[in-house]
Design an enzyme around this catalytic site. Structure first.
Site, short mmCIF file in Angstrom:
data_model
loop_
_atom_site.label_atom_id
_atom_site.label_comp_id
_atom_site.label_asym_id
_atom_site.label_seq_id
_atom_site.Cartn_x
_atom_site.Cartn_y
_atom_site.Cartn_z
N GLY A 270 71.39 96.23 45.21
CA GLY A 270 72.62 96.81 44.69
C GLY A 270 73.87 96.12 45.20
O GLY A 270 74.99 96.52 44.85
N ASP A 294 64.92 89.82 51.60
CA ASP A 294 65.82 88.94 52.37
C ASP A 294 66.39 89.72 53.55
O ASP A 294 67.55 89.54 53.95
CB ASP A 294 66.95 88.39 51.48
CG ASP A 294 67.62 87.16 52.10
OD1 ASP A 294 67.05 86.56 53.04
OD2 ASP A 294 68.74 86.80 51.67
#
Length: 406
Positions: A270, A294
């Site tokens: 997001g 990540d």
């Protein structure tokens, strides 16, 4: 009492009251497991006259293949890029913690670092199966240092490298070894990179394009040499332009060799990717989308300052910045959060959201159908989820390794 004297004395577990993700569908049927593998119940009944030693009532849960995270830099205060005497302990700690997020296998990821870090860290962690101790390690993902200074993102510029005339020999000098390495991210526009892409691919290492200012033709050339992945699509690359779409253009390129596929990592937290961009990518190339976290050191930690490799990172809400800047430096999202956000933001089906975290990364690494599927003979790495895609329990090789509330 053995279930099946004719074939094996190993106990059989039957998962009941569940919906299984198989062949792109949620199928309402039982799942049978023996010796860590998924069984064909027809063969079990008719060839072996077998039966279940243990039943697990899933309470209507969805059963999906265990999630696979191919880009995770650390978490819970652990930074995989920090050279220490006990790197393997740190990797093991994170491996145990991510079980609660449905991750059963992962690629510990090192960001751009000086050679001495690679030489110290890489020998300490070997590819190994998961279990009660934690998620399995599929091999390292080495993100850098052979990347573009222009698109370095949070990577420290002083440690970036270009390929000297030796190509692969120079890369070996920097890394020290390619044992237990699964993925290398590099910039394909660097002089000498194409021979490196070819040689790494021939060794069975997945080559990913990222942190790069490459144009589309340079990216296509790298794919023709063997590259098959794009590191965190849209981030740290040239923005899409209609005259030259850059690396992003690989999603619809007509110059991908026959029989080959290009996959792309997507940080669906997001923050790193606007939902509209996520939808564009998914609708252009749904079968290539690979969810990655990540995640950095600060995943699971409170706001404040933390380290990532050679940099200081500041956490503000759900954002992780290079301290004193507004440069994003990885995420603090967990894989189950990414699955839920991806489904909500893209409008995709439950099946597509789950496959982006399981089937697609397994296909990328060439380990499907052993991982990433619930086919007969596949590893029984499972995640049980409720209707909202919240993780209820995680299994590795058919053995429960985490359950909510326990």
């Amino acid at each position: 009492m053995p279930s099946n004297k004719s074939v094996s004395d190993a106990p059989i577990t039957q998962f009941i009251n569940c919906r299984i993700l198989r062949d792109n569908e949620l199928q309402r049927e039982d799942l049978w497991v023996r010796e860590g593998r998924i069984l064909d119940p027809e063969k079990l009944f008719f060839d072996e006259q077998g039966y279940a030693d243990k039943r697990v009532d899933c309470g209507g849960s969805i059963i999906a293949p265990g999630f696979i995270d191919v880009q995770i830099n650390g978490g819970y205060g652990i930074d995989f890029s920090q050279a220490s005497e006990d790197v393997s302990d740190g990797v093991s700690f994170v491996a145990k913690k991510i079980l609660e997020h449905g991750v059963t296998s992962f690629c510990p990821t090192l960001v751009t670092s000086p050679p001495e870090v690679y030489h110290k860290v890489l020998p300490q962690v070997k590819v190994h199966d998961g279990g009660p101790h934690g998620a399995g390690v599929l091999g390292f993902h080495l993100e850098g240092p052979f990347i573009s200074a222009e698109k370095k993102g949070a990577h420290p510029e002083k440690y970036l490298r270009t390929f000297k005339s030796g190509g692969l020999e120079h890369l070996m000098e920097v890394y020290g070894s390619l044992d237990d390495v699964a993925i290398v991210t590099l910039a394909p526009e660097l002089p000498g990179s194409q021979s490196v892409v070819r040689e790494l691919s021939q060794r069975g290492i997945t080559v990913s394009l990222g942190h790069s200012a490459a144009d589309l033709s340079q990216a296509e050339e790298a794919v023709q040499q063997g590259a098959s992945f794009i590191t965190h699509l849209f981030n740290a690359m040239l923005p899409f332009h209609h005259r030259d779409p850059g690396i992003v253009g690989l999603l619809t390129s007509d110059r991908i060799p026959a029989g080959r596929a290009v996959y792309y990592g997507m940080i669906a937290d997001g923050i790193h990717t606007n939902p509209a961009a996520l939808r564009i990518a998914h609708r252009a190339h749904p079968s290539g989308l690979v969810l990655v976290t990540d995640a950095i050191t600060a995943m699971g930690l409170p706001p404040g300052r933390h380290t990532l490799g050679q940099q200081v990172i500041e956490i503000q809400g759900l954002h992780a910045y290079v301290a004193g800047t507004k440069t994003l430096s990885g995420s603090i999202a967990t894989m189950d959060m990414c699955v839920r956000h991806f489904k909500q933001a893209s409008g995709c089906s439950v099946q597509e959201a789950l496959e982006a975290a399981s089937l697609h990364p397994a296909q990328l690494l060439g380990i499907s159908p052993k991982k990433g599927k619930l086919d007969y003979g596949s590893d029984a790495d499972l995640v049980l989820l409720d209707e909202g895609l919240n993780v209820k329990a995680t299994y590795i090789s058919g053995e429960e390794v985490w359950r909510k509330g326990q």
